[in-house]
Scaffold this active site. Structure first.
Site, short mmCIF file in Angstrom:
data_model
loop_
_atom_site.label_atom_id
_atom_site.label_comp_id
_atom_site.label_asym_id
_atom_site.label_seq_id
_atom_site.Cartn_x
_atom_site.Cartn_y
_atom_site.Cartn_z
N LYS A 239 -5.19 14.45 77.05
CA LYS A 239 -4.40 15.68 77.19
C LYS A 239 -5.31 16.90 77.07
O LYS A 239 -5.26 17.82 77.90
CB LYS A 239 -3.32 15.74 76.11
CG LYS A 239 -2.64 17.11 75.99
CD LYS A 239 -1.97 17.35 74.63
CE LYS A 239 -2.92 17.55 73.51
NZ LYS A 239 -2.34 18.02 72.25
N LYS B 198 -9.72 26.00 70.93
CA LYS B 198 -9.57 24.57 70.64
C LYS B 198 -9.78 23.73 71.92
O LYS B 198 -10.41 22.66 71.89
CB LYS B 198 -8.19 24.31 70.04
CG LYS B 198 -7.87 22.85 69.78
CD LYS B 198 -8.79 22.19 68.77
CE LYS B 198 -8.45 20.70 68.63
NZ LYS B 198 -9.43 19.98 67.82
#
Ligand code: NAD
Length: 318
Positions: free
Chosen positions: A254, A185
């Site tokens: 992030k 991811k």
């Protein structure tokens, strides 16, 4: 509330009642999909507003994570960061401190592979199962049960999670042991972050060369330069000015930070992605965490193109 933790044989993976912790843009969509698929769902979020909205969607709501642990044998996490996941699983009042039956935890958060592996060790000692199943596809995918899921875990744990994964996902790829899903991811989102920057440069270049933006996009999407950014993000969220994808600048920054940290940890040189990472970090000056992540395409001044223009070797030689 009835305790449905285990089947008659005490096995976990009886997915009769599913708890969802984190009822934000993604978590609430997952709740709706699970309800539609016939699961009983219990939700918990720190935010009262999110709990109310989830109750309105038809799920049972609890006001503490401990209550949720007691009433569900499968727990889905959709939280902002690895720190939030750690707090819920092994922090004060976390799953590890619940003196109760084993649980199957499916962490759909975009989190950190090392943290996930450590949590797996801690939970496994207590009999729980953790798999990482981060997702792609945004709130629309969560609401429609068409998420792309990148799953880390053993073959047998993956099989136990399949009834829930197939309810949530359109494309499910088992990519390796625990932590592998989160690694994939992070790599995926590093590409998305970079493609947004390169696509915004391509649009500025093509339109400066006299091509209408719609013609440019249509031709690119029929050509080999296309990507999900040109095929989905530009038509759906950028060109029409909607900027309502449901994924924020803060969360994407992030993810980019996680990719940069992973590269540093593994000592992988990636100069192009590092430049993209620097531009995303710099974007915090102009775009607040709550803004849509597609807004990065509007920041002409943080683009690599503009930086290059300033040090244009031809002009520098004048
Ligand atoms: P969000 O900020 O909308 O939702 C997160 C929710 O978690 C919030 O409602 C917050 O109140 C809640 N929360 C935080 N700490 C909690 C705790 N200890 N207990 C209970 N609830 C808590 O975020 P999101 O967009 O839904 O994303 C969730 C995760 O999915 C993130 O890791 C994100 O990177 C990832 N993700 C998001 C998208 C997207 O398009 N939004 C796509 C793929 C992956």
């Amino acid at each position: 509330m009835t305790n449905l933790n285990t089947g008659a044989d005490g096995a976990i993976g009886n997915t009769g009642t599913i708890g969802v912790i984190g009822l934000g843009n993604m978590g609430l969509g997952m709740v709706r999909t699970l309800l539609r698929e016939g699961f009983a769902v219990v939700g918990f979020d720190l935010s009262n507003d999110r709990r109310i909205e989830t109750a309105e969607a038809g799920a049972a709501i609890v006001t503490s994570q401990q209550e949720l642990f007691k009433s569900c044998d499968t727990i889905i996490l959709s939280l902002p960061t690895a720190a939030h996941v750690t707090a819920v699983l092994t922090g004060d009042g976390g799953l590890s401190s619940c003196d109760d039956a084993p649980r199957l935890v499916i962490d759909t958060t975009t989190s950190e592979p090392d943290v996930t592996r450590e949590l797996d060790q801690s939970l496994r000692r207590l009999g729980h199962i953790l798999i990482d199943a981060p997702v792609s596809g945004g709130p629309a995918g969560a609401n429609s049960g068409q998420l792309t899921m990148m799953v880390g875990g053993s073959e047998s744990d993956f099989a136990k999670a399949m009834p829930v994964l197939t309810a949530l996902g359109g494309k499910i790829t088992h990519v390796g042991p625990v932590g592998a899903g989160h690694a994939v991811k992070i790599v995926n989102n590093m590409l998305v972050a970079t493609h947004l920057l390169t696509m915004s440069e391509a649009i500025r270049l093509g339109t400066a060369a006299g091509v209408e933006v719609e013609n440019l996009i249509n031709a690119l999407n029929a050509g080999s330069g296309r990507s999900a950014i040109s095929e989905v993000n530009y038509p759906k969220w950028v060109m029409n000015g909607a900027f309502d994808s449901g994924f924020t600048m803060g969360l994407m920054r992030k993810d980019v930070r996680l990719a940069m940290a992973l590269a540093a940890q593994k000592d992988i040189a990636m100069p192009v992605s590092e430049l993209a990472g620097a531009l995303w970090a710099q974007s915090a000056d102009a775009l607040a965490d709550g803004e849509d992540f597609n807004r990065i395409t509007e920041l002409k001044n943080t683009s690599a193109t503009n930086t290059a223009t300033k040090t244009d070797p031809i002009k520098a030689g004048e």
